[in-house]
Design an enzyme around this catalytic site. Structure first.
Site, PDB file in Angstrom:
ATOM      1  CE  LYS A   1      56.467 -64.490  51.788  1.00 32.79           C
ATOM      2  NZ  LYS A   1      55.692 -65.646  51.227  1.00 32.79           N
TER       3      LYS A   1
ATOM      4  CE1 TYR B   1      57.856 -65.181  56.294  1.00 29.41           C
ATOM      5  CE2 TYR B   1      57.589 -63.032  57.346  1.00 29.41           C
ATOM      6  CZ  TYR B   1      57.088 -64.058  56.553  1.00 29.41           C
ATOM      7  OH  TYR B   1      55.821 -63.948  56.015  1.00 29.41           O
TER       8      TYR B   1
ATOM      9  CB  THR C   1      54.809 -60.700  54.451  1.00 31.07           C
ATOM     10  OG1 THR C   1      54.766 -59.955  55.663  1.00 31.07           O
ATOM     11  CG2 THR C   1      56.288 -60.862  54.077  1.00 31.07           C
ATOM     12  CG  ASP C   2      52.980 -56.091  56.700  1.00 32.17           C
ATOM     13  OD1 ASP C   2      53.623 -57.096  57.051  1.00 32.17           O
ATOM     14  OD2 ASP C   2      52.180 -55.506  57.457  1.00 32.17           O
ATOM     15  CD  GLU C   3      57.164 -59.720  59.222  1.00 31.48           C
ATOM     16  OE1 GLU C   3      58.379 -59.946  59.349  1.00 31.48           O
ATOM     17  OE2 GLU C   3      56.304 -60.226  59.958  1.00 31.48           O
TER      18      GLU C   3
END
Ligand code: NAD
Ligand code: DAU
Length: 376
Positions: A186, A182, A133-135
């Protein structure tokens, strides 16, 4: 090829499974999913009887089980999507996120390594593709060096003009700065994937994608939750002032990017996936209200009073914005849908598939596995 797709009963995974099963009749697609609250086999009803598709209920943390599956199914490629994916849940229960996202990924990596190393051809023709993810990059500011008020038109490194809320973007070379449990989990899994390439030569690829929207998304996430609430005239809980910016991509465009990268991406590379499509949450919410109202024959905008500002998400990242120039230039992928078109399609889908939504919100969807598999 025999391809193991993990998390295929979830939102994005189900679109990836559908694309691969339909597009590649010569491949065998094995969908491994634990069927957590987010897994729903009804997402795959249209392809579940296809001869090149098989579902296996399993936890990715079950190393012996995964190892055994890789051997018996002669797995050549892994596309790994299984994860705990909801930021709000990670704030309440970080342990489950570390367990699945970190330990589960490690278990898959170790199984792939052990199985492929046992073969005469070793890693030749093999691929371990990790969906991230970009997060993991953290949060971007909403500023312009000349003090111009966002949003403003800017030029991406691809040369195209688009609307942006800041002058910086997530590029593949950025340092990881995750903020939520989260994204920390990741990020950790991404590091393990790269470590398995650097240490053992495992042929890995990592991609980092922006926010997805479209059919079959679990209605705890902004877009499906709000469509359902508008339909039932329930309050719309907008976190903080609704000023946070997300970069939205239609889920089928993500699935197409995964197909492109799985087949043509270079081993050990990272590719960012996104459509240069930044929106403030509050603006999306207004578009959703107008679209649902119109499609239900209500007066457009009459449900604006459902907007309810609530306490902000802890550690809420201000802005995400992906620069996907590398993917667009090197592999020729680009998004197929304009946001207005994609959101109309998505709202229509949820309104036309109220039974799917009702099954999920009532919890009935969890009986589907029992009816499909245990009874057979
Ligand atoms: P989702 O929550 O809809 O689906 C996750 C799936 O993984 C479910 O089917 C669930 O049953 C399964 N799963 C969870 N834990 C498992 C375990 N221990 N073993 C086996 N299966 C398990 O998630 P999603 O939104 O489809 O996201 C899929 C992947 O894409 C995730 O890795 C996520 O981090 C990543 N991603 C999501 C987005 C997004 O906007 N949704 C954007 C970028 C990246
Ligand atoms: O950027 C990619 C990520 O996008 C993925 O890695 C995650 O798996 C996925 O869940 C998504 O994360 P977000 O936290 O951005 O998505 P969510 O739909 O939960 O929230 C989108 C924005 O809307 C975010 O700024 C928080 C806000 N929000 C969300 C909910 C559920 C609200 O204001 N109210 C809400 O009720």
């Amino acid at each position: 090829m025999n391809i193991l797709i993990t998390g295929g009963a979830g939102f994005i995974g189900s679109h990836v499974v559908r694309l691969f099963v339909n597009k590649y009749p010569d491949y065998r697609i094995i969908n491994l999913d634990k069927l957590t609250y987010a897994g729903n086999l009804a997402n795959l009803k249209d392809i579940e009887a296809k001869p090149n598709y098989k579902f296996v209920k399993m936890d990715i943390c079950d190393f012996e089980g995964v190892m055994n599956l890789m051997q018996t199914e002669h797995i050549d490629g892994v596309i790994h999507l299984a994860a705990e994916s909801h930021v709000d849940r990670s704030i309440k229960d970080p342990f489950t996120f570390a367990q699945t996202n970190v330990m589960g990924t490690l278990s898959l990596l170790q199984a792939a390594k052990a199985y492929w190393e046992s073969l005469p051809e070793k890693y030749e023709g093999k691929r371990f593709y990790h969906i991230s993810t970009d997060e993991v990059y953290g949060a971007l500011a909403m500023t312009h060096p000349d003090g111009i008020e966002p949003p403003f038109t800017t030029k991406a490194s691809s040369g195209e003009h688009h609307l942006a809320y800041g002058d910086k973007f997530f590029t593949e070379d950025l340092k990881y700065q995750p903020h939520s449990p989260y994204s920390a989990a990741k990020a950790s899994s991404d590091h393990f994937v790269r470590a398995f390439h650097d240490t053992y030569g495992l042929p890995t690829i990592v991609t980092n994608c922006s926010n997805n929207y479209g059919p079959y998304q679990f209605p705890e996430k902004l877009i499906p939750l709000f469509i359902n609430n508008i339909r039932h005239r329930k309050p719309l809980p907008v976190y903080g002032k609704g000023e946070n910016v997300r970069d939205w991509l239609y889920v089928e465009d993500h699935a197409r990017a995964i197909d492109t990268i799985f087949h043509r991406g270079n081993v050990a590379e990272t590719y960012n996936i996104g459509g240069f499509n930044e929106w403030k949450n509050i603006d999306i919410v207004k578009v959703l209200i107008k679209t649902v109202d119109r499609l239900l024959g209500r007066k457009e905008g009459e449900d604006m009073d459902l907007i309810t500002y609530v306490t902000d998400r802890a550690g809420h990242d201000l802005r995400y914005a992906i620069d996907s120039t590398k993917l667009q230039k090197e592999l020729g992928w680009e998004p197929s849908l304009q946001f207005e078109e994609g959101i109309e399609k998505t709202v229509r889908w949820y309104l036309d598939n109220q039974a799917w939504l009702d099954n999920v919100t009532s919890g009935k969807y969890q009986d589907y596995y029992h009816d499909m598999y245990d009874k057979r």
